[in-house]
Write a protein that holds these residues in place. Structure first.
Motif, PDB file in Angstrom:
ATOM      1  N   GLY A 131       0.674  -1.176  -0.017  1.00 25.80           N
ATOM      2  CA  GLY A 131      -0.067  -0.026   0.044  1.00 25.80           C
ATOM      3  C   GLY A 131       0.825   1.151   0.138  1.00 25.80           C
ATOM      4  O   GLY A 131       0.261   2.232   0.388  1.00 25.80           O
ATOM      5  N   LEU A 132       1.852   1.187  -0.437  1.00 26.84           N
ATOM      6  CA  LEU A 132       2.986   2.515  -0.600  1.00 26.84           C
ATOM      7  C   LEU A 132       3.013   2.977  -1.869  1.00 26.84           C
ATOM      8  O   LEU A 132       4.288   3.542  -2.223  1.00 26.84           O
ATOM      9  CB  LEU A 132       4.116   2.196   0.214  1.00 26.84           C
ATOM     10  N   GLU A 133       2.289   2.495  -3.035  1.00 28.99           N
ATOM     11  CA  GLU A 133       2.647   3.137  -4.178  1.00 28.99           C
ATOM     12  C   GLU A 133       2.264   4.743  -4.264  1.00 28.99           C
ATOM     13  O   GLU A 133       1.584   5.321  -3.600  1.00 28.99           O
ATOM     14  CB  GLU A 133       1.502   2.626  -5.160  1.00 28.99           C
ATOM     15  N   GLY A 134       3.472   5.219  -4.804  1.00 30.59           N
ATOM     16  CA  GLY A 134       3.631   6.768  -4.781  1.00 30.59           C
ATOM     17  C   GLY A 134       4.202   7.320  -3.517  1.00 30.59           C
ATOM     18  O   GLY A 134       4.408   8.415  -3.750  1.00 30.59           O
ATOM     19  N   PHE A 135       5.084   6.431  -2.845  1.00 32.28           N
ATOM     20  CA  PHE A 135       5.740   7.077  -1.918  1.00 32.28           C
ATOM     21  C   PHE A 135       7.437   6.671  -2.064  1.00 32.28           C
ATOM     22  O   PHE A 135       8.169   6.471  -1.149  1.00 32.28           O
ATOM     23  CB  PHE A 135       5.192   6.189  -0.495  1.00 32.28           C
ATOM     24  N   GLU A 136       7.524   6.076  -3.443  1.00 34.25           N
ATOM     25  CA  GLU A 136       8.792   5.474  -3.591  1.00 34.25           C
ATOM     26  C   GLU A 136       9.863   6.647  -3.308  1.00 34.25           C
ATOM     27  O   GLU A 136      11.184   6.293  -3.103  1.00 34.25           O
ATOM     28  CB  GLU A 136       8.778   5.439  -5.140  1.00 34.25           C
ATOM     29  N   ASP A 137       9.980   7.910  -3.599  1.00 28.49           N
ATOM     30  CA  ASP A 137      10.778   8.806  -3.331  1.00 28.49           C
ATOM     31  C   ASP A 137      10.703   9.368  -1.958  1.00 28.49           C
ATOM     32  O   ASP A 137      11.678  10.564  -1.718  1.00 28.49           O
ATOM     33  CB  ASP A 137      10.563   9.872  -4.487  1.00 28.49           C
ATOM     34  N   ARG A 138       9.826   9.067  -1.034  1.00 33.78           N
ATOM     35  CA  ARG A 138       9.993   9.660   0.227  1.00 33.78           C
ATOM     36  C   ARG A 138      11.201   8.703   1.175  1.00 33.78           C
ATOM     37  O   ARG A 138      11.262   7.847   0.856  1.00 33.78           O
ATOM     38  CB  ARG A 138       8.808   9.395   0.978  1.00 33.78           C
ATOM     39  N   TYR A 139      11.747   9.719   2.067  1.00 33.94           N
ATOM     40  CA  TYR A 139      12.978   9.294   3.048  1.00 33.94           C
ATOM     41  C   TYR A 139      12.158   8.942   4.115  1.00 33.94           C
ATOM     42  O   TYR A 139      11.004   9.264   4.629  1.00 33.94           O
ATOM     43  CB  TYR A 139      13.873  10.349   3.030  1.00 33.94           C
ATOM     44  N   PRO A 140      12.640   8.007   4.923  1.00 37.29           N
ATOM     45  CA  PRO A 140      12.129   7.603   6.204  1.00 37.29           C
ATOM     46  C   PRO A 140      11.820   8.554   7.280  1.00 37.29           C
ATOM     47  O   PRO A 140      10.450   8.502   7.626  1.00 37.29           O
ATOM     48  CB  PRO A 140      13.381   6.791   6.923  1.00 37.29           C
ATOM     49  N   HIS A 141      12.341   9.689   7.296  1.00 32.36           N
ATOM     50  CA  HIS A 141      11.805  10.738   8.102  1.00 32.36           C
ATOM     51  C   HIS A 141      10.532  11.271   7.610  1.00 32.36           C
ATOM     52  O   HIS A 141       9.954  12.111   8.551  1.00 32.36           O
ATOM     53  CB  HIS A 141      12.911  11.672   8.435  1.00 32.36           C
ATOM     54  N   GLU A 142      10.052  11.119   6.541  1.00 30.64           N
ATOM     55  CA  GLU A 142       8.953  11.644   5.871  1.00 30.64           C
ATOM     56  C   GLU A 142       7.620  10.756   5.875  1.00 30.64           C
ATOM     57  O   GLU A 142       6.457  11.014   5.671  1.00 30.64           O
ATOM     58  CB  GLU A 142       9.109  12.003   4.514  1.00 30.64           C
ATOM     59  N   LEU A 143       8.139   9.463   6.598  1.00 33.85           N
ATOM     60  CA  LEU A 143       6.926   8.368   6.756  1.00 33.85           C
ATOM     61  C   LEU A 143       6.564   8.286   8.252  1.00 33.85           C
ATOM     62  O   LEU A 143       7.364   8.394   9.239  1.00 33.85           O
ATOM     63  CB  LEU A 143       7.566   7.056   6.395  1.00 33.85           C
ATOM     64  N   SER A 144       5.223   7.805   8.307  1.00 41.25           N
ATOM     65  CA  SER A 144       4.746   7.414   9.896  1.00 41.25           C
ATOM     66  C   SER A 144       5.363   5.929  10.130  1.00 41.25           C
ATOM     67  O   SER A 144       6.156   5.427   9.273  1.00 41.25           O
ATOM     68  CB  SER A 144       3.340   7.409   9.653  1.00 41.25           C
ATOM     69  N   GLY A 145       5.302   5.938  11.433  1.00 42.00           N
ATOM     70  CA  GLY A 145       5.669   4.516  11.948  1.00 42.00           C
ATOM     71  C   GLY A 145       5.053   3.231  11.187  1.00 42.00           C
ATOM     72  O   GLY A 145       5.999   2.290  11.030  1.00 42.00           O
ATOM     73  N   GLY A 146       3.697   3.295  11.151  1.00 42.09           N
ATOM     74  CA  GLY A 146       3.232   2.224  10.021  1.00 42.09           C
ATOM     75  C   GLY A 146       3.654   2.164   8.799  1.00 42.09           C
ATOM     76  O   GLY A 146       3.887   1.058   8.472  1.00 42.09           O
ATOM     77  N   MET A 147       3.995   3.322   7.964  1.00 46.09           N
ATOM     78  CA  MET A 147       4.386   3.352   6.723  1.00 46.09           C
ATOM     79  C   MET A 147       6.097   2.608   6.786  1.00 46.09           C
ATOM     80  O   MET A 147       6.259   2.100   5.783  1.00 46.09           O
ATOM     81  CB  MET A 147       4.397   4.653   6.117  1.00 46.09           C
ATOM     82  N   LYS A 148       6.668   3.121   7.912  1.00 45.84           N
ATOM     83  CA  LYS A 148       8.159   2.509   7.728  1.00 45.84           C
ATOM     84  C   LYS A 148       7.984   0.984   8.149  1.00 45.84           C
ATOM     85  O   LYS A 148       8.860   0.189   7.491  1.00 45.84           O
ATOM     86  CB  LYS A 148       8.898   3.224   8.958  1.00 45.84           C
ATOM     87  N   GLN A 149       7.013   0.707   8.785  1.00 44.53           N
ATOM     88  CA  GLN A 149       6.967  -0.898   8.930  1.00 44.53           C
ATOM     89  C   GLN A 149       6.663  -1.464   7.691  1.00 44.53           C
ATOM     90  O   GLN A 149       6.894  -2.446   7.348  1.00 44.53           O
ATOM     91  CB  GLN A 149       6.180  -1.482  10.017  1.00 44.53           C
ATOM     92  N   ARG A 150       5.707  -0.943   6.857  1.00 42.69           N
ATOM     93  CA  ARG A 150       5.560  -1.213   5.527  1.00 42.69           C
ATOM     94  C   ARG A 150       6.763  -1.314   4.648  1.00 42.69           C
ATOM     95  O   ARG A 150       6.676  -2.393   3.829  1.00 42.69           O
ATOM     96  CB  ARG A 150       4.200  -0.587   5.095  1.00 42.69           C
ATOM     97  N   VAL A 151       7.519  -0.542   4.684  1.00 38.06           N
ATOM     98  CA  VAL A 151       8.658  -0.593   3.834  1.00 38.06           C
ATOM     99  C   VAL A 151       9.533  -1.746   4.183  1.00 38.06           C
ATOM    100  O   VAL A 151      10.138  -2.485   3.392  1.00 38.06           O
ATOM    101  CB  VAL A 151       9.417   0.895   4.086  1.00 38.06           C
ATOM    102  N   ALA A 152       9.684  -1.951   5.632  1.00 36.25           N
ATOM    103  CA  ALA A 152      10.355  -3.139   6.163  1.00 36.25           C
ATOM    104  C   ALA A 152      10.049  -4.443   5.661  1.00 36.25           C
ATOM    105  O   ALA A 152      10.693  -5.137   5.344  1.00 36.25           O
ATOM    106  CB  ALA A 152      10.690  -2.954   7.654  1.00 36.25           C
ATOM    107  N   ILE A 153       8.478  -4.442   5.613  1.00 37.22           N
ATOM    108  CA  ILE A 153       7.872  -5.759   5.052  1.00 37.22           C
ATOM    109  C   ILE A 153       8.198  -5.852   3.586  1.00 37.22           C
ATOM    110  O   ILE A 153       8.619  -6.821   3.022  1.00 37.22           O
ATOM    111  CB  ILE A 153       6.538  -5.650   5.629  1.00 37.22           C
ATOM    112  N   ALA A 154       8.139  -4.800   2.931  1.00 34.42           N
ATOM    113  CA  ALA A 154       8.362  -5.006   1.516  1.00 34.42           C
ATOM    114  C   ALA A 154       9.844  -5.403   1.093  1.00 34.42           C
ATOM    115  O   ALA A 154      10.037  -6.047   0.245  1.00 34.42           O
ATOM    116  CB  ALA A 154       8.005  -3.546   0.861  1.00 34.42           C
ATOM    117  N   ARG A 155      10.701  -4.695   2.044  1.00 39.30           N
ATOM    118  CA  ARG A 155      12.019  -5.157   1.619  1.00 39.30           C
ATOM    119  C   ARG A 155      12.331  -6.440   1.750  1.00 39.30           C
ATOM    120  O   ARG A 155      12.979  -7.205   1.099  1.00 39.30           O
ATOM    121  CB  ARG A 155      13.044  -4.079   2.556  1.00 39.30           C
ATOM    122  N   SER A 156      11.586  -7.101   2.969  1.00 42.59           N
ATOM    123  CA  SER A 156      11.965  -8.612   3.204  1.00 42.59           C
ATOM    124  C   SER A 156      11.278  -9.431   2.147  1.00 42.59           C
ATOM    125  O   SER A 156      11.753 -10.434   1.844  1.00 42.59           O
ATOM    126  CB  SER A 156      11.196  -8.933   4.431  1.00 42.59           C
TER     127      SER A 156
END
Length: 281
Positions: A131-156
């Motif tokens: 669910g993070l389509e459109g956030f590809e160019d954001r840096y971690p400090h621009e994301l909420s906690g839930g969004m950061k965890q989504r990135v971690a899941i996507a990376r795995s």
């Protein structure tokens, strides 16, 4: 169904350095004689009191440490170190702050020798999946906690591991975000055939996510019980947490865990803080 993951009589001990109060060298037994089989494609949740060895067990599965005794096997082969067949998601997001969302997800793929185009395409696919389509160019400090965890899941998920190991990944999130990500995780997991081992302190979370719940005893951690969870089609139930079957399983796991928390307190392995939370002694 054959076992994807197998633990055979696994024990793990740690040497404790002498201190002024305890001048003699000591050994801490974190896990003792744990045997467990996890079939391919199963979602297994793992609960136990603080200090029961849950994270130690996950480290052994991930190849981040070796058992003192016994064997950890994946597809019948002994685990001797980390591998791309096992993805790990921690409670801390562990994102590179200088990398964009997209670049954080492509990081693991760089180790696989994929071309840049394929890395980017796969990273975009997995970001869309969480669910993070459109956030590809954001840096971690621009994301909420839930969004950061989504990135971690996507990376795995991006390097398509057969096994996903998750160490309390939603613990730091607010209740609403946590429930949302639980549903997202189940939606992602169902069609993949990925084997998931998910550590949590939350009994409700364990029952909501798991096909089986493994309950560890107080230290040294032993496998106390395996509870089969049969809730039918979770997606078809509007308010699953109010379903009588859910309430029944939650109470069953609570009773198993409550005894172990009390035992850990009595043994001095666990202290209860003024706010009611646990802390390993």
């Amino acid at each position: 169904m054959s076992a994807h993951i197998e633990l055979r009589g696994v024990s793990k001990e740690f040497a404790l350095r002498p201190t002024r109060d305890q001048p003699q060298a000591r050994t801490l037994v974190a896990l003792e004689d744990v045997s467990l089989e996890v079939p391919r494609g199963e979602f297994l949740t793992l609960v136990g009191p603080s200090g029961s060895g849950k994270t130690t067990l996950l480290d052994l599965l991930g190849g981040l440490s070796r058992p003192s005794r016994g064997s950890v096997l994946v597809d019948g082969e002994e685990v001797t170190g980390p591998g791309l067949d096992r993805g790990i998601v921690f409670q801390q997001y562990a994102l590179f702050p200088w990398r964009t969302t997209l670049a954080n997800v492509t990081f693991g793929l760089e180790q696989q020798g994929l071309g840049r185009g394929e890395r980017v395409e796969r990273a975009r696919e997995n970001l869309a999946l969480v669910g993070l389509e459109g956030f590809e160019d954001r840096y971690p400090h621009e994301l909420s906690g839930g969004m950061k965890q989504r990135v971690a899941i996507a990376r795995s998920l991006a390097y398509r591991p057969g096994i996903l190991l998750m160490d309390e990944p939603f613990a730091a999130l607010d209740a609403q975000t946590r429930e949302q990500l639980q549903d997202e995780l189940l939606r992602i997991w169902r069609p993949t055939g990925t084997t998931v081992v998910f550590i949590t302190h939350g009994i409700e979370e364990a029952v909501y996510l798991g096909q089986r719940v493994a309950v560890l005893s107080s230290r040294p951690g032993r496998l106390k019980a395996l509870v089969d969870i049969d809730l039918g089609d979770r997606a078809a139930t509007t308010d699953l947490r109010s379903d009588p079957r859910f309430v029944h399983y939650r109470h069953e796991v609570w009773e198993l865990l409550h005894d172990e928390v009390r035992r850990a307190q009595d043994a001095g392995h666990l202290k209860i803080q003024p706010d009611g939370t646990e802390r390993a002694a």
